[in-house]
Design a protein around this motif. Structure first.
Motif, short mmCIF file in Angstrom:
data_model
loop_
_atom_site.label_atom_id
_atom_site.label_comp_id
_atom_site.label_asym_id
_atom_site.label_seq_id
_atom_site.Cartn_x
_atom_site.Cartn_y
_atom_site.Cartn_z
N GLU A 245 40.78 -18.01 6.93
CA GLU A 245 40.89 -16.56 6.77
C GLU A 245 42.35 -16.15 6.67
O GLU A 245 42.72 -15.31 5.86
N GLU A 246 43.17 -16.79 7.50
CA GLU A 246 44.58 -16.39 7.59
C GLU A 246 45.40 -16.78 6.37
O GLU A 246 46.49 -16.28 6.18
N MET B 5 42.48 -10.93 11.28
CA MET B 5 43.46 -10.30 10.42
C MET B 5 44.14 -11.36 9.58
O MET B 5 44.45 -12.43 10.05
N ASP C 288 43.16 -12.66 18.08
CA ASP C 288 42.79 -12.76 16.66
C ASP C 288 42.39 -14.20 16.34
O ASP C 288 43.25 -14.98 15.96
N MET C 289 41.12 -14.57 16.45
CA MET C 289 40.06 -13.81 17.05
C MET C 289 39.10 -14.73 17.80
O MET C 289 37.90 -14.62 17.70
N HIS D 221 36.43 -15.62 12.25
CA HIS D 221 37.07 -16.77 11.61
C HIS D 221 37.56 -17.72 12.70
O HIS D 221 37.89 -17.28 13.81
N GLU E 227 37.24 -8.52 14.15
CA GLU E 227 38.71 -8.46 14.24
C GLU E 227 39.10 -7.45 15.30
O GLU E 227 38.40 -6.46 15.52
#
Ligand SMILES: [Zn+2]
Length: 377
Positions: free
Chosen positions: A126-127, A1, A94-95, A62, A155
């Motif tokens: 990703e974050e 996420m 996560d994750m 990720h 996710e």
């Protein structure tokens, strides 16, 4: 996420040693491909096991996590602690939990008689804006292995089948007006009042969108339309001076069956219209909109191969859409059939004392086992 700009914790995300992962896979006789970032400080990694043929499955994760700064952790966030049927640690939900399960399954699969390939794709950053996945996906398509049929983005979804989410993009907007005493406001340009016009435009667009009949895809989302939101605004120096500067942040959350560029064009057209009005009063005025993020939506597919596969593996015959953003839309955008499905509850993501339950972790392990079995059929 993904944690969007404006959310609390946003310093640089933390990425562990992908080279450790590289060595781990090589020790198992698997040759991964690394796709380094421009500055060479991070890398995405992808690999494939089994025959080089069509019909493969990609497990997408990720490797970065959100920071722990300012959070009240009861143990070292970077050492997994098991207690009360839960695994605590930053990223367990996560994750990293999914990543670990995917890597274990991947190594096991490399020793099985696969009829179709299993692939793994691990991104960075990703974050902080999903900047690691696009070059990795480009590399996979251009130089990599035979294109897989389906992508499972792991996710946390409590292993429910997630087929869609909205996409989004946002701007930092700077309005430069022209300062005069407010008694002569006809000779000035108030940056605050121009910004207010743009905010009003967002309200009008929202009302218009809310009143429209939703498409079949739109009807799955709450709310069932694209929304435009202004989260912060700041401008002016005194009540009797037309404001020279005003800054605000505006975000668009776009239905996955709508085109981001069309929304951007509408916004830019409104900016151009207002800028003409400003410059008719004073030439040195402007509106500058800097796009600070953009994430593709994931559209529910009609008879999607990924959805069918994951429904079979989970035994679930319903699908969901979610409100968080993932890398799924990036894979779908280049032609992969894509769903989100992973162990753990998104409610635990990014939290202090983040955890995944052992029960979810074991269900995730069983899911991977069934996936590898399916690839041997
Ligand atoms: Zn995530």
């Amino acid at each position: 996420m993904w944690c969007e700009p404006g959310s609390p914790a946003l310093p640089a995300s933390v990425q562990p040693e992908v080279c450790g992962l590289n060595a781990y896979l090589r020790n198992h006789g698997i040759a991964p491909t690394r796709v380094p970032s421009e500055d060479g400080r991070k890398a995405a990694l992808y690999a494939s096991v089994g025959p080089d043929c069509a019909g493969g499955v990609v497990l997408s994760g990720h490797t970065d996590v959100v920071p722990v700064v300012g959070q009240d952790w009861h143990s070292d966030p970077f050492v997994v602690r098991e207690a009360n049927g839960r695994l605590f640690g930053r990223g367990t939900c996560d994750m990293k939990g999914f990543d670990a399960l995917a890597l274990a399954a991947f190594v096991q699969a490399s020793k099985r008689d696969l009829k179709r390939p299993l692939q793994i794709a691990l991104s960075y950053d990703e974050e902080t804006g999903m900047t690691g996945a696009p070059p990795m996906i480009d590399h996979m398509c251009a130089h990599g292995m035979t294109r897989a049929a389906t992508v499972i983005v792991g996710e946390p979804s409590m292993l429910k089948v997630v087929t869609g989410h909205k996409g989004g993009f946002g701007y930092q907007v700077h309005v430069r007006g022209h300062e005069v005493h407010s008694s002569l406001m006809h000779e000035g340009v108030s940056a605050v009042m121009i910004a207010a016009d743009l905010v009003h435009w967002a309200n009008v667009m929202n009302a218009h969108s809310a009143a429209a009949t939703p498409t079949e895809t739109a009807a799955e989302f709450i709310p069932s339309y694209t929304t435009i939101h202004v989260g912060t605004i700041n401008g002016g120096t005194a009540h009797n001076i037309t404001a020279r500067d005003c800054r605000f942040e505006i975000d668009f959350r776009v239905l996955p069956d709508e085109n981001h560029d069309e929304w951007k064009a509408l916004f830019q057209a409104e900016i151009a219209r207002l800028q003409d009005r400003m410059r008719a009063v004073h030439p040195n005025t402007f509106i500058d909109a800097f796009q600070d993020f953009g994430v593709a939506g994931l559209a529910p597919e009609t008879d999607g191969a990924a959805e069918a596969l994951v429904r079979r593996l989970t035994g679930k015959n319903s699908s969901n859409v979610v409100s968080y953003l993932t890398e799924g839309g990036l894979f779908q955008g280049v032609g992969y059939s894509t769903v989100v499905c992973g162990p753990g509850d998104i409610a635990q993501a990014h939290q202090p004392n983040e955890y995944i339950t052992l029960e979810q972790f074991r269900q995730g392990e069983a899911f991977m086992g069934r996936l590898v079995d399916a690839l041997c059929e």
